[in-house]
Write an enzyme that holds these catalytic residues in place. Structure first.
Site, PDB file in Angstrom:
ATOM      1  N   ARG A  16     -39.687 -18.980  -5.938  1.00 49.62           N
ATOM      2  CA  ARG A  16     -40.087 -18.303  -4.803  1.00 49.62           C
ATOM      3  C   ARG A  16     -38.950 -18.169  -3.760  1.00 49.62           C
ATOM      4  NH1 ARG A  16     -44.748 -17.709  -0.470  1.00 49.62           N
ATOM      5  NH2 ARG A  16     -43.635 -18.948   0.746  1.00 49.62           N
ATOM      6  N   HIS A  51     -50.627 -10.075  -0.241  1.00 50.39           N
ATOM      7  CA  HIS A  51     -50.548 -10.531  -1.561  1.00 50.39           C
ATOM      8  C   HIS A  51     -51.292 -11.574  -1.743  1.00 50.39           C
ATOM      9  CE1 HIS A  51     -47.370 -13.018  -0.054  1.00 50.39           C
ATOM     10  NE2 HIS A  51     -47.754 -14.107  -0.780  1.00 50.39           N
ATOM     11  N   ASP A  84     -46.671 -13.599   4.153  1.00 50.65           N
ATOM     12  CA  ASP A  84     -46.252 -15.184   3.999  1.00 50.65           C
ATOM     13  C   ASP A  84     -45.831 -15.683   5.663  1.00 50.65           C
ATOM     14  OD1 ASP A  84     -46.399 -15.837   1.432  1.00 50.65           O
ATOM     15  OD2 ASP A  84     -44.455 -14.660   1.104  1.00 50.65           O
ATOM     16  N   HIS A  92     -52.765 -12.837   1.885  1.00 52.01           N
ATOM     17  CA  HIS A  92     -51.880 -13.139   3.232  1.00 52.01           C
ATOM     18  C   HIS A  92     -50.553 -12.247   3.214  1.00 52.01           C
ATOM     19  CE1 HIS A  92     -50.559 -15.524  -0.164  1.00 52.01           C
ATOM     20  NE2 HIS A  92     -49.285 -15.833   0.481  1.00 52.01           N
TER      21      HIS A  92
HETATM   22  C1  SIN Z   1     -47.412 -16.683  -2.906  1.00 49.82           C
HETATM   23  O1  SIN Z   1     -48.238 -16.426  -2.241  1.00 49.82           O
HETATM   24  O2  SIN Z   1     -46.195 -16.535  -2.595  1.00 49.82           O
HETATM   25  C2  SIN Z   1     -47.363 -16.899  -4.418  1.00 49.82           C
HETATM   26  C3  SIN Z   1     -47.960 -15.558  -5.177  1.00 49.82           C
HETATM   27  C4  SIN Z   1     -48.217 -15.945  -6.656  1.00 49.82           C
HETATM   28  O3  SIN Z   1     -48.292 -17.204  -7.072  1.00 49.82           O
HETATM   29  O4  SIN Z   1     -48.608 -14.980  -7.282  1.00 49.82           O
END
Ligand code: SIN
Length: 269
Positions: A260, A245, A98, A96
């Site tokens: 994050r 990602h 974000d 995805h």
């Molecule tokens: C996310 O999708 O922001 C998390 C990615 C992760 O935990 O590696």
């Protein structure tokens, strides 16, 4: 500052920078340029308090709150992405970009490793400039006028959000171009994603799915990806406008805690 690419497709490790101390204008500008050049950049061994993490985020852009998961006490823009030993579903465990269900999806996201499993828990990234550029001219022409509908309630997304803390009742929906032009580099990239692309605008889900399925597979072929192995204090910063990602969920029985922050973006065109 030393910049070392980690794959042929995207990603570079930046060494020789202490993000808690070195945020002078030249270093900030060099990191921003490296992000534009490599799509995702990684730093190792960063000893960052939440204050210092926020300061780095503010140097890179404007932090914004994540809509579904409550932020840390005193730091509403920092979200803990946590998987505990009894949990089997990982946040972000599919490909995805974000929160594309916003009219203005984030420009970038940063993720900081706080606690890691003994092995596993890597994150994969995919270069969407390359995904676009490796399509045929015929497919590029077909996609050029298309727009897609992004929904926060799409099944693939909610399956990975076991740790949501706020109400999911509000469904967020936005429409975006399938191919977007990066506002800083001017390059075109593919801008659909498995987690949040529900259908093409003006088409039914059934009509949309065959082409979407092709694009979802095409945009994450190994040749356009890299994989980051986390170490304590590592930080990844990726450009959501041209990267996908996916968190790899291969560490059941162990704890993984990441912090994050997402940075405000603009309307994709
Ligand atoms: C996310 O999708 O922001 C998390 C990615 C992760 O935990 O590696």
């Amino acid at each position: 500052m030393k910049i070392r690419p980690v794959s042929g497709a995207l990603g570079a490790e930046i060494g020789g920078v202490d993000l808690a101390r070195d945020l002078n204008p030249e270093t900030v500008a060099a990191i921003r340029q490296a992000l534009l050049d490599h799509v995702v950049v990684f730093f190792r061994d960063q000893d960052l308090s939440s204050e210092a993490f926020m300061a780095f985020a503010r140097a890179m852009g404007r932090p914004v709150e994540y809509p579904f998961v409550k932020g840390l006490e005193g730091f509403p823009d920092i979200v803990a992405v946590t998987k505990l030993p009894h949990q089997t579903i990982a946040f972000g465990g599919n490909w995805h970009s974000d929160t594309t269900y916003f009219a203005e999806p984030p420009m970038a996201t940063m993720l900081l490793a706080r606690e890691l499993p003994p092995q596993g828990g890597d994150t994969q990234f995919a270069n969407q400039y390359l995904a676009y550029e490796t399509l045929s001219d015929g497919m590029k022409a077909l996609l050029a006028p298309l727009r897609w509908v992004s929904r926060s309630d799409k099944a693939e997304a909610s399956r990975t959000r076991e740790d949501r803390q706020t109400s999911e009742r509000t469904v967020m929906i936005a429409e975006h171009p399938v191919v977007r032009t990066h506002p800083e580099t001017g390059r075109k990239s593919l801008f659909v994603n498995l987690a949040h692309s529900a259908q093409f605008a003006g088409m039914t889900v059934e009509e949309s799915l065959p082409l979407l399925r092709f694009l979802w597979a095409h945009q994450v072929r190994p040749e356009v990806t890299c994989r980051f192995r986390w170490t304590p204090g590592a930080l990844a910063l990726w450009d959501n406008r041209c990267a996908l990602h996916s968190a790899i969920n291969d560490y059941n029985g162990f704890t993984r805690v990441m912090h994050r922050i997402t940075l405000a973006g603009d309307v994709p065109v």
